[in-house]
Design a protein around this motif. Structure first.
Motif, PDB file in Angstrom:
ATOM      1  N   PRO A 186       0.787  -1.117  -0.089  1.00  0.00           N
ATOM      2  CA  PRO A 186      -0.177  -0.197   0.101  1.00  0.00           C
ATOM      3  C   PRO A 186       0.858   0.944   0.113  1.00  0.00           C
ATOM      4  O   PRO A 186       0.362   2.373  -0.319  1.00  0.00           O
ATOM      5  N   MET A 187       2.739   1.151   0.099  1.00  0.00           N
ATOM      6  CA  MET A 187       2.890   2.410   0.020  1.00  0.00           C
ATOM      7  C   MET A 187       2.739   2.960  -1.049  1.00  0.00           C
ATOM      8  O   MET A 187       3.710   4.402  -1.094  1.00  0.00           O
ATOM      9  N   LEU A 188       2.816   2.094  -2.312  1.00  0.00           N
ATOM     10  CA  LEU A 188       3.000   2.732  -3.225  1.00  0.00           C
ATOM     11  C   LEU A 188       1.940   3.548  -3.841  1.00  0.00           C
ATOM     12  O   LEU A 188       2.554   5.115  -4.380  1.00  0.00           O
ATOM     13  N   PRO A 189       0.563   3.560  -3.722  1.00  0.00           N
ATOM     14  CA  PRO A 189      -0.229   3.738  -4.186  1.00  0.00           C
ATOM     15  C   PRO A 189      -0.042   5.286  -3.667  1.00  0.00           C
ATOM     16  O   PRO A 189      -0.432   5.982  -3.857  1.00  0.00           O
ATOM     17  N   TYR A 190      -0.361   5.041  -1.894  1.00  0.00           N
ATOM     18  CA  TYR A 190      -0.110   6.394  -1.755  1.00  0.00           C
ATOM     19  C   TYR A 190       0.963   7.180  -1.650  1.00  0.00           C
ATOM     20  O   TYR A 190       1.039   8.355  -1.873  1.00  0.00           O
ATOM     21  N   VAL A 217       0.801  11.097  -3.136  1.00  0.00           N
ATOM     22  CA  VAL A 217       1.075  12.765  -1.774  1.00  0.00           C
ATOM     23  C   VAL A 217       1.798  13.264  -3.044  1.00  0.00           C
ATOM     24  O   VAL A 217       1.483  14.402  -3.602  1.00  0.00           O
ATOM     25  N   LEU A 218       2.201  12.251  -5.040  1.00  0.00           N
ATOM     26  CA  LEU A 218       2.936  13.488  -5.661  1.00  0.00           C
ATOM     27  C   LEU A 218       1.714  14.318  -6.448  1.00  0.00           C
ATOM     28  O   LEU A 218       1.518  15.282  -6.948  1.00  0.00           O
ATOM     29  N   ALA A 219       0.478  13.465  -6.656  1.00  0.00           N
ATOM     30  CA  ALA A 219      -0.686  13.795  -7.395  1.00  0.00           C
ATOM     31  C   ALA A 219      -1.224  15.013  -6.756  1.00  0.00           C
ATOM     32  O   ALA A 219      -2.394  15.843  -6.965  1.00  0.00           O
ATOM     33  N   SER A 258      -9.185  10.509  -7.858  1.00  0.00           N
ATOM     34  CA  SER A 258      -9.260   9.345  -8.953  1.00  0.00           C
ATOM     35  C   SER A 258      -7.430   9.203  -9.397  1.00  0.00           C
ATOM     36  O   SER A 258      -7.690   7.272 -10.123  1.00  0.00           O
ATOM     37  N   ALA A 259      -6.675   9.893  -9.109  1.00  0.00           N
ATOM     38  CA  ALA A 259      -5.391   9.483  -9.607  1.00  0.00           C
ATOM     39  C   ALA A 259      -4.687   7.822  -8.577  1.00  0.00           C
ATOM     40  O   ALA A 259      -3.857   7.150  -8.778  1.00  0.00           O
ATOM     41  N   MET A 316      -6.874   5.691  -7.167  1.00  0.00           N
ATOM     42  CA  MET A 316      -7.966   4.803  -7.498  1.00  0.00           C
ATOM     43  C   MET A 316      -6.898   4.051  -8.310  1.00  0.00           C
ATOM     44  O   MET A 316      -7.363   3.025  -8.402  1.00  0.00           O
ATOM     45  N   ARG A 317      -6.372   5.283  -9.178  1.00  0.00           N
ATOM     46  CA  ARG A 317      -5.840   3.935 -10.500  1.00  0.00           C
ATOM     47  C   ARG A 317      -4.376   2.987 -10.453  1.00  0.00           C
ATOM     48  O   ARG A 317      -4.313   2.057 -10.550  1.00  0.00           O
ATOM     49  N   TYR A 318      -4.155   4.425  -9.087  1.00  0.00           N
ATOM     50  CA  TYR A 318      -2.808   3.803  -9.178  1.00  0.00           C
ATOM     51  C   TYR A 318      -2.912   2.313  -7.496  1.00  0.00           C
ATOM     52  O   TYR A 318      -2.260   1.319  -7.996  1.00  0.00           O
ATOM     53  N   SER A 319      -3.730   2.409  -7.249  1.00  0.00           N
ATOM     54  CA  SER A 319      -4.329   1.675  -5.965  1.00  0.00           C
ATOM     55  C   SER A 319      -4.167   0.349  -6.499  1.00  0.00           C
ATOM     56  O   SER A 319      -3.969  -1.189  -6.508  1.00  0.00           O
ATOM     57  N   ALA A 320      -5.338   0.176  -7.800  1.00  0.00           N
ATOM     58  CA  ALA A 320      -5.704  -0.916  -8.521  1.00  0.00           C
ATOM     59  C   ALA A 320      -5.056  -1.286  -9.120  1.00  0.00           C
ATOM     60  O   ALA A 320      -4.309  -2.294  -9.178  1.00  0.00           O
ATOM     61  N   GLU A 321      -3.853  -0.691  -9.856  1.00  0.00           N
ATOM     62  CA  GLU A 321      -2.714  -0.750 -10.311  1.00  0.00           C
ATOM     63  C   GLU A 321      -1.393  -1.930  -9.177  1.00  0.00           C
ATOM     64  O   GLU A 321      -0.788  -3.092 -10.157  1.00  0.00           O
TER      65      GLU A 321
END
Ligand code: ZN
Length: 407
Positions: A236-240, A244-246, A300-301, A303-308
């Protein structure tokens, strides 16, 4: 007591010796110390200190009785953000005491009651809902929801109040008290740096940007940092991190501000992949449309990152504050009072929320800002120069004098 003497007494309370920052969280021993200090100093001025049903303190001067119609109220808060500065909130309270002292020294006798209010949990530093005292008072939060708010240790507001000797059962809208307020004027250290380049020691608030807090929960799977193959991880650290950048990009794109300043990674082992990451997004913008665009872009960013990454995402709005426009007639009157004393007070908009903003929905409200030379706030580096603080006290005294002298 002069402002400087008051300040010397208040300054050490709730300050962490290690960081130099303040940890004045509501309903903790540090908060109790601050309240006791305020009560002592207000009573020394001959004011009658009364807690209201929501844990805010009110110190009254002038015509007494259950209702004091048209009362002129000033004040601010004494709680802080984690490792906050000493001026945010505290300056308004100490200045209010010093202003009353100045008026008493001039033998001023108010026609309308004057009160100093110390609002509770303004920062939301413990229970995560900012301006809780004024929200409760104006009915902007349901009492049951407030009582159930919990801090990072799972202690509810109700339990914290009870432990501090306060009664949480009476929380709720306070129409009697609100009905007695004729005007509310909050003095506050400037947050940002607009006054310094203008060469002005004090300013006046025009309005407050709409703002809110959102809790983002990233759910992954705990695993071994040394054995789990990259392709197999649900980290979960990756989409988090990408969120932050989004947030930064969405804010820049929309002329807004977006910040992730708090994150909890669990279980938080240095040699493990987290099972979950919880992060708090704070977003503010000049208008609601831009705020919504900003938050939608972040969501939305994310959600996309989390799904990936095979990570679940939950987004919950924890608080939302619509834009505030302060009362123009009151501001014009204050501008005139200050101009007559040779003080020019530029008018500023701010992205920072304040109790005055909530009270503005119900009573004419205004804010006086005292110059912050660096603009830094919510940090131990937050500062205002003593001569500016003294100018602020004098300005506030003139305003209270004018407002309390006539209806
Ligand atoms: Zn404040």
């Amino acid at each position: 007591m002069t402002f400087a003497e008051l300040w010397r007494e208040l300054e050490p309370l709730g300050r962490d010796p290690g960081t130099g920052g303040y940890r004045r969280y509501s309903w903790t021993p540090a908060d109790t110390e601050c309240r006791a200090w305020f009560t002592r100093r207000a009573e020394a001025l001959g004011l009658a200190v009364e807690p209201d049903r929501n844990g805010n303190l009110w110190a009254w001067w002038g015509p007494s009785g259950p209702r004091r119609p048209g009362a002129v109220v000033t004040g601010s808060h004494l709680d802080s953000v984690p490792d906050g500065g000493g001026y945010d909130g505290a300056l308004g309270v100490a200045s209010a005491l010093a202003a009353v002292e100045e008026l008493k020294a001039r033998s001023f006798s108010p026609e309308r009651a004057i009160a100093i209010a110390v609002m509770t949990e303004e920062e939301g530093g413990r229970f995560r809902v900012a301006c809780l005292g004024s929200r409760l008072m104006t009915g902007a939060i349901v009492p049951d929801a407030a009582r159930a708010l919990s801090d990072d240790d799972g202690v509810t507001l109700a339990a914290a109040m009870t432990a501090a000797g306060a009664d949480p059962s009476r929380l709720g809208p306070d129409e009697d008290l609100l009905g007695s307020v004729g005007a509310f004027v909050e003095l506050h250290v400037e947050q940002g740096r607009a006054l310094a380049p203008m060469g002005a020691a004090v300013g006046l608030a025009k309005g407050i940007w709409p703002h809110g807090r959102w809790r983002l929960g990233f759910g992954g799977r705990a695993d071994h940092a040394g054995t789990a193959r990259l392709a197999d991880r649900k980290d979960p650290m990756l989409p988090y991190a990408r969120t932050v950048l989004a947030a930064r990009r969405a804010a820049a794109d929309n002329g807004a501000l977006a910040t992730i300043g708090k994150v909890i990674a669990e279980p938080g082992g240095a040699n493990g992949i987290c099972s979950s990451v919880t992060a708090w997004l704070d977003a503010r913008a000049p208008d609601e449309a831009r705020l919504e665009k900003t938050v939608t872009a972040v969501r939305s960013a994310s959600m996309r990152y989390s799904a990936e990454c095979g990570v679940t995402l939950s987004v919950r709005q924890e608080s939302y504050t619509p834009p505030v426009r302060f009362d123009e007639a009151l501001r014009d009157r204050i501008t005139d009072v200050l101009a007559a004393a040779g003080m020019e007070a530029p008018v500023l908009s701010t992205g920072a929320g304040h109790d005055a903003g909530f009270l503005a929905a119900r009573v004419p409200a205004a804010m006086l800002f005292v110059r912050n030379p660096t603009g830094v706030s919510h940090s131990p580096a937050e500062h205002a120069d003593l001569p500016d603080c003294e100018t602020g006290v004098h300005a506030l005294a003139l305003v209270l004098e004018d407002l309390a002298a006539r209806p």
